[in-house]
Design an enzyme around this catalytic site. Structure first.
Site, PDB file in Angstrom:
ATOM      1  CB  THR A  17      -0.915   0.019   1.247  1.00  0.00           C
ATOM      2  OG1 THR A  17      -0.082  -0.127   2.404  1.00  0.00           O
ATOM      3  CG2 THR A  17      -1.933  -1.099   1.209  1.00  0.00           C
ATOM      4  N   GLY A  18       2.174   1.080  -0.098  1.00  0.00           N
ATOM      5  CA  GLY A  18       3.107   2.210   0.046  1.00  0.00           C
ATOM      6  C   GLY A  18       3.356   2.972  -1.250  1.00  0.00           C
ATOM      7  CG  ASP A  88       2.812  -6.308  12.410  1.00  0.00           C
ATOM      8  OD1 ASP A  88       3.947  -6.230  11.883  1.00  0.00           O
ATOM      9  OD2 ASP A  88       2.485  -5.674  13.423  1.00  0.00           O
ATOM     10  CG  ASP A 180      22.196   1.648  -7.122  1.00  0.00           C
ATOM     11  OD1 ASP A 180      21.590   2.526  -7.771  1.00  0.00           O
ATOM     12  OD2 ASP A 180      23.226   1.881  -6.475  1.00  0.00           O
ATOM     13  CG  HIS A 181      16.431   3.914  -8.568  1.00  0.00           C
ATOM     14  ND1 HIS A 181      16.570   4.185  -7.236  1.00  0.00           N
ATOM     15  CD2 HIS A 181      16.458   5.103  -9.199  1.00  0.00           C
ATOM     16  CE1 HIS A 181      16.670   5.492  -7.081  1.00  0.00           C
ATOM     17  NE2 HIS A 181      16.607   6.081  -8.247  1.00  0.00           N
ATOM     18  CD  GLU A 219      17.036  14.535  -5.605  1.00  0.00           C
ATOM     19  OE1 GLU A 219      15.877  14.758  -5.232  1.00  0.00           O
ATOM     20  OE2 GLU A 219      17.819  13.813  -4.993  1.00  0.00           O
ATOM     21  CG  HIS A 243      21.970   5.991  -6.457  1.00  0.00           C
ATOM     22  ND1 HIS A 243      21.433   4.736  -6.527  1.00  0.00           N
ATOM     23  CD2 HIS A 243      21.131   6.708  -5.670  1.00  0.00           C
ATOM     24  CE1 HIS A 243      20.305   4.708  -5.821  1.00  0.00           C
ATOM     25  NE2 HIS A 243      20.109   5.887  -5.287  1.00  0.00           N
ATOM     26  CE  LYS A 348      14.339  14.110 -11.844  1.00  0.00           C
ATOM     27  NZ  LYS A 348      15.086  13.442 -10.790  1.00  0.00           N
TER      28      LYS A 348
HETATM   29  P1  NAP Z   1       5.899   3.813   2.527  1.00  0.00           P
HETATM   30  O1  NAP Z   1       5.108   4.603   1.548  1.00  0.00           O
HETATM   31  O2  NAP Z   1       6.031   4.308   3.916  1.00  0.00           O
HETATM   32  O3  NAP Z   1       5.228   2.359   2.573  1.00  0.00           O
HETATM   33  C1  NAP Z   1       5.517   1.433   3.577  1.00  0.00           C
HETATM   34  C2  NAP Z   1       4.659   0.187   3.366  1.00  0.00           C
HETATM   35  O4  NAP Z   1       4.958  -0.749   4.389  1.00  0.00           O
HETATM   36  C3  NAP Z   1       3.173   0.452   3.433  1.00  0.00           C
HETATM   37  O5  NAP Z   1       2.528  -0.381   2.483  1.00  0.00           O
HETATM   38  C4  NAP Z   1       2.796  -0.005   4.850  1.00  0.00           C
HETATM   39  O6  NAP Z   1       1.460  -0.385   4.856  1.00  0.00           O
HETATM   40  C5  NAP Z   1       3.740  -1.194   5.004  1.00  0.00           C
HETATM   41  N1  NAP Z   1       4.054  -1.525   6.391  1.00  0.00           N
HETATM   42  C6  NAP Z   1       4.610  -0.718   7.334  1.00  0.00           C
HETATM   43  N2  NAP Z   1       4.801  -1.406   8.483  1.00  0.00           N
HETATM   44  C7  NAP Z   1       4.360  -2.663   8.257  1.00  0.00           C
HETATM   45  C8  NAP Z   1       4.301  -3.848   9.036  1.00  0.00           C
HETATM   46  N3  NAP Z   1       4.722  -3.884  10.303  1.00  0.00           N
HETATM   47  N4  NAP Z   1       3.808  -4.955   8.467  1.00  0.00           N
HETATM   48  C9  NAP Z   1       3.369  -4.951   7.193  1.00  0.00           C
HETATM   49  N5  NAP Z   1       3.409  -3.882   6.398  1.00  0.00           N
HETATM   50  C10 NAP Z   1       3.896  -2.742   6.922  1.00  0.00           C
HETATM   51  O7  NAP Z   1       7.361   3.528   2.008  1.00  0.00           O
HETATM   52  P2  NAP Z   1       7.929   3.603   0.497  1.00  0.00           P
HETATM   53  O8  NAP Z   1       8.215   5.006   0.160  1.00  0.00           O
HETATM   54  O9  NAP Z   1       7.037   2.838  -0.400  1.00  0.00           O
HETATM   55  O10 NAP Z   1       9.343   2.889   0.643  1.00  0.00           O
HETATM   56  C11 NAP Z   1       9.487   1.486   0.801  1.00  0.00           C
HETATM   57  C12 NAP Z   1      10.962   1.118   0.694  1.00  0.00           C
HETATM   58  O11 NAP Z   1      11.445   1.495  -0.583  1.00  0.00           O
HETATM   59  C13 NAP Z   1      11.886   1.817   1.694  1.00  0.00           C
HETATM   60  O12 NAP Z   1      12.936   0.948   2.002  1.00  0.00           O
HETATM   61  C14 NAP Z   1      12.414   3.005   0.913  1.00  0.00           C
HETATM   62  O13 NAP Z   1      13.662   3.450   1.399  1.00  0.00           O
HETATM   63  C15 NAP Z   1      12.558   2.366  -0.450  1.00  0.00           C
HETATM   64  N6  NAP Z   1      12.538   3.324  -1.547  1.00  0.00           N
HETATM   65  C16 NAP Z   1      11.425   4.061  -1.811  1.00  0.00           C
HETATM   66  C17 NAP Z   1      11.409   4.924  -2.885  1.00  0.00           C
HETATM   67  C18 NAP Z   1      10.179   5.721  -3.232  1.00  0.00           C
HETATM   68  O14 NAP Z   1      10.192   6.355  -4.294  1.00  0.00           O
HETATM   69  N7  NAP Z   1       9.151   5.718  -2.417  1.00  0.00           N
HETATM   70  C19 NAP Z   1      12.548   5.056  -3.708  1.00  0.00           C
HETATM   71  C20 NAP Z   1      13.672   4.296  -3.416  1.00  0.00           C
HETATM   72  C21 NAP Z   1      13.653   3.427  -2.349  1.00  0.00           C
HETATM   73  P3  NAP Z   1       0.542  -0.438   6.199  1.00  0.00           P
HETATM   74  O15 NAP Z   1       0.691   0.881   6.859  1.00  0.00           O
HETATM   75  O16 NAP Z   1      -0.829  -0.722   5.674  1.00  0.00           O
HETATM   76  O17 NAP Z   1       1.080  -1.544   6.993  1.00  0.00           O
END
Ligand code: NAP
Length: 500
Positions: A17-18, A88, A180-181, A219, A243, A348
């Protein structure tokens, strides 16, 4: 060996859902699906804590595609492959029901036990999830098991090692895909091809002909809503350890004996082993940090880093890094590789500039003038292309020179639609190609290089912070870093493809 080009697999996304899942992963899977790169036999399980009915989750995926891809072609059919399981991840007992769903879908879609577990979650959960997947027997014994891990991989070498040791209890190195995107970006992958498929560059690619290399990743955005994360990270850990050093490794590596995962990784590892370690005064002589002040970015007044949400009003965290990296091997001895990266900069852009040495004698200018050096510019993003800067004769009576730019831009190629990095990386992972993912040895060596710098910066508060205005290209010290060596940063805006 690379497997089936149209793989079948069950993809379980933790953090479904993130932000990452919604912005990148679902759109990337949809692109693969539309391009017929996914077998019809695939299923996706979304995992997160919140309670969602299966149709609510499918609706979320549908919205993600509509928003980020903007089409609904075959969308109903696509989202019908998506399932949801509320769990969880820190509660080991919850995995039992997930296993039942995994087994059921495996049988229903005839997935042959092929499983990808994508951890799009906060890093503190990586080890626990990997261990639970293993202990609760979610790994299959008949197909492949792949664990995809997002950054950051640790906070420093000891924490990265601890995390790696934890994960390795459950998954072998071959089964771990550390994202590492940048490695999924078209032009980063093109570095190798430019170097190794052109007779004109490789003979010059060394300290006899190259005077310096500059890698800039800038950026315009500030820290946005990631203040909490960024405060504990900073630009050095967020960008340089992964990166920037990955790009340096690709630029500096020896030609691999074969284009396969092990050979390419082994050459990159050799570069990282040859990075000259920094300690004591060498750190402040070679690395510069910055933090953005208020200013004007893209015509809008913006606040300083210290005024951002969840940021300490006295923060010592760097939002900008410039550094001089030396590689102690025969090919690169004496050639500085300058890197710089930061937030709230002028534009950027990610670009690599390879500056060639001056020719031995200048026949065309008055003695006090110099010819423009030849530059090879690799545009990584948002433009994708290469530009070669040459000198030619100015038309007219007299023999005078003028600089010209030979330009190749991906945008100008008819029908070119570069896939997003995540799309490529997901496809690589499904096919079992780990070349564009970071091996543990690369991660470990990068942290080993970066740790002394991070430590020195943590121990000394930078009294000049904030030391650059938003909308600028960083602090003056970054310019002085090159001036000391008789160089200057090539302005990124002048190098833009449109300006060529
Ligand atoms: P986010 O939006 O905060 O999403 C976190 C996700 O984890 C949500 O789906 C949340 O859903 C779930 N979650 C949290 N605690 C949980 C638990 N105890 N059990 C099960 N699910 C749980 O984070 P994000 O931005 O998508 O980032 C995720 C990862 O990708 C991180 O490591 C981040 O550093 C990396 N990353 C992200 C991006 C980006 O563009 N966003 C880019 C590069 C790397 P619920 O609250 O419903 O549990």
């Amino acid at each position: 060996m690379i497997e089936n080009q149209k793989p079948t697999a069950l993809i379980t996304i933790f953090g479904a859902t993130g932000d990452l899942a919604n912005r990148k992963l679902y759109p990337s899977l949809y692109h693969l699906y539309k391009k017929d790169k996914l077998d019809q036999k695939f299923a996706v399980i979304g995992v997160a804590r919140r309670e969602l009915m299966p149709d609510q989750f499918q609706e979320q995926v549908r919205q993600s595609i509509l928003e980020h891809v903007g089409t609904n072609e075959n969308l109903d059919e696509f989202v019908s492959h998506f399932y949801y399981h509320s769990l969880d991840v820190s509660n080991t007992e919850h995995y039992h029901d997930l296993k039942n769903l995994v087994d059921e879908l495996d049988a229903h879609y005839q997935l042959n036990g092929n499983r990808v577990f994508y951890l799009a979650m906060a890093p503190q959960f990586f080890g626990t999830i990997a261990e639970s997947l293993y202990k609760q027997q979610l790994k299959s014994d008949n197909g492949f098991n792949r664990l995809v891990i997002e950054k950051p991989f640790g906070h420093d070498y000891p924490s990265a090692k601890e995390l790696n040791d934890h994960i390795r209890l459950a998954f072998s190195e071959d089964e771990i895909y550390r994202i590492d995107h940048y490695l999924g970006k078209e032009m980063v992958q093109n570095i190798e091809v430019i170097r190794f498929a052109n007779a004109i560059f490789e003979p010059l690619w060394n300290n006899r002909f190259i005077s310096n290399i500059q890698v800039t990743s800038s950026e315009t955005l500030g820290v946005e809503d990631r203040g909490r994360y960024y405060e504990g990270s900073g630009a050095l850990r967020d960008m340089v350890q992964n990166h920037m050093l990955q790009m340096v490794a690709l630029l500096a590596m020896e030609p691999p004996i074969r284009l396969n995962t092990n050979e390419i990784r082994s050459e990159k590892v050799k570069v990282l082993r040859a990075l000259r370690p920094l300690e004591g005064d060498e750190i402040s002589n070679s690395f510069v940090r910055g933090q953005y002040n208020a200013g004007v970015s893209k015509g809008k007044q913006v606040k300083s880093y210290r005024e951002e949400e969840h940021v300490d009003s006295n923060s010592n965290t760097e939002t900008f890094v410039a550094g001089k990296i030396m590689i102690d091997n025969f090919r690169w001895a004496g050639v500085p590789i300058y890197i710089r990266t930061g937030k709230r900069l002028t534009e950027k852009s990610t670009k690599i500039v390879v500056q060639f040495k001056d020719i031995p004698m200048n026949l065309y200018m008055k003695t006090e003038e110099t010819l423009n050096p030849n530059l090879l510019v690799i545009h990584i993003q948002p433009d994708e292309g290469i530009t070669l800067h040459l000198n030619v004769k100015k038309s007219g009576q007299f023999v005078e020179t003028t600089p010209v730019k030979l330009n190749f831009s991906n945008k100008s190629v008819d029908g070119m639609n570069t896939p997003e990095a995540y799309e490529k990386l997901l496809y690589d992972c499904l096919r079992g190609d780990a070349t564009n993912f970071a091996h543990w040895d690369e991660v470990a060596l990068s942290w080993t290089y970066v740790d002394p710098i991070a430590k020195a910066w943590e121990q000394t508060k930078e009294s000049s912070f904030p030391n650059y205005s938003s909308g600028s290209m960083g602090p003056d010290e970054a310019d002085k870093l090159l001036e000391k060596d008789g160089f200057h940063w090539w302005p990124v805006t002048d190098l833009d493809v449109e300006n060529c």
